[in-house]
Scaffold this motif. Structure first.
Motif, PDB file in Angstrom:
ATOM      1  N   VAL A  57       0.849  -1.202   0.000  1.00 51.77           N
ATOM      2  CA  VAL A  57       0.000   0.000   0.000  1.00 51.77           C
ATOM      3  C   VAL A  57       0.879   1.243   0.000  1.00 51.77           C
ATOM      4  O   VAL A  57       0.624   2.200  -0.737  1.00 51.77           O
ATOM      5  N   TRP A  58       1.923   1.229   0.811  1.00 50.19           N
ATOM      6  CA  TRP A  58       2.844   2.367   0.865  1.00 50.19           C
ATOM      7  C   TRP A  58       3.474   2.598  -0.506  1.00 50.19           C
ATOM      8  O   TRP A  58       3.556   3.742  -0.986  1.00 50.19           O
ATOM      9  N   THR A  59       3.912   1.528  -1.160  1.00 50.12           N
ATOM     10  CA  THR A  59       4.508   1.638  -2.492  1.00 50.12           C
ATOM     11  C   THR A  59       3.498   2.201  -3.484  1.00 50.12           C
ATOM     12  O   THR A  59       3.828   3.038  -4.330  1.00 50.12           O
ATOM     13  N   THR A  60       2.246   1.763  -3.364  1.00 47.17           N
ATOM     14  CA  THR A  60       1.196   2.272  -4.238  1.00 47.17           C
ATOM     15  C   THR A  60       0.995   3.771  -4.032  1.00 47.17           C
ATOM     16  O   THR A  60       0.826   4.521  -4.999  1.00 47.17           O
ATOM     17  N   LEU A  61       1.015   4.196  -2.774  1.00 43.27           N
ATOM     18  CA  LEU A  61       0.860   5.630  -2.503  1.00 43.27           C
ATOM     19  C   LEU A  61       2.019   6.439  -3.078  1.00 43.27           C
ATOM     20  O   LEU A  61       1.826   7.566  -3.532  1.00 43.27           O
ATOM     21  N   ILE A  62       3.189   5.864  -3.072  1.00 44.97           N
ATOM     22  CA  ILE A  62       4.353   6.557  -3.636  1.00 44.97           C
ATOM     23  C   ILE A  62       4.215   6.634  -5.159  1.00 44.97           C
ATOM     24  O   ILE A  62       4.460   7.682  -5.768  1.00 44.97           O
ATOM     25  N   ARG A  63       3.808   5.526  -5.774  1.00 44.91           N
ATOM     26  CA  ARG A  63       3.687   5.484  -7.229  1.00 44.91           C
ATOM     27  C   ARG A  63       2.494   6.283  -7.747  1.00 44.91           C
ATOM     28  O   ARG A  63       2.537   6.842  -8.846  1.00 44.91           O
ATOM     29  N   PHE A  64       1.408   6.293  -6.985  1.00 46.95           N
ATOM     30  CA  PHE A  64       0.189   6.997  -7.388  1.00 46.95           C
ATOM     31  C   PHE A  64      -0.246   7.924  -6.256  1.00 46.95           C
ATOM     32  O   PHE A  64      -1.191   7.631  -5.528  1.00 46.95           O
ATOM     33  N   PRO A  65       0.442   9.041  -6.069  1.00 49.59           N
ATOM     34  CA  PRO A  65       0.106   9.930  -4.953  1.00 49.59           C
ATOM     35  C   PRO A  65      -1.301  10.506  -5.096  1.00 49.59           C
ATOM     36  O   PRO A  65      -1.795  10.686  -6.211  1.00 49.59           O
ATOM     37  N   PRO A  66      -1.946  10.761  -3.967  1.00 51.16           N
ATOM     38  CA  PRO A  66      -3.293  11.341  -4.018  1.00 51.16           C
ATOM     39  C   PRO A  66      -3.269  12.690  -4.731  1.00 51.16           C
ATOM     40  O   PRO A  66      -2.327  13.461  -4.603  1.00 51.16           O
TER      41      PRO A  66
END
Length: 102
Positions: A57-66
């Protein structure tokens, strides 16, 4: 025996909070599909698998920031821009304070 009951209760509370945070992030559009519904499986995972999930999830947030929403500030002031690297470099200890500053 009492300590183990307290630990189980604390761990259960932490799992519930983790589910709530992930659910809020999904509803708020912070997580892209299929990550936006990941809160539904948290309670089914073993601790090592939960760690893997949260790291993903953390990696996803980094790759696709809000993206900024209608109520988000559009730009940071110069002082905020200067302060942001401090937060990024110390994200583990300063994360609870990020929303107050930005």
């Amino acid at each position: 025996v009492r300590e183990s009951k307290l630990c189980r209760r604390l761990h259960a509370q932490q799992l519930v909070v983790t589910c709530l945070v992930l659910e809020a992030m999904g509803r708020g559009g912070w997580l892209v599909q299929p990550w936006d519904t990941v809160s539904e499986i948290v309670l089914e995972l073993s601790p090592p698998e939960l760690v893997k999930l949260l790291m993903a999830v953390w990696t996803t947030l980094i790759r696709f920031p809000p993206q900024a929403g209608p109520y988000s500030p559009t730009t940071l002031g110069s002082e905020g821009a200067r302060m942001k690297p401090l937060f990024v470099d110390n994200i583990t200890s300063l994360a609870p304070y990020f929303a107050r500053f930005f």
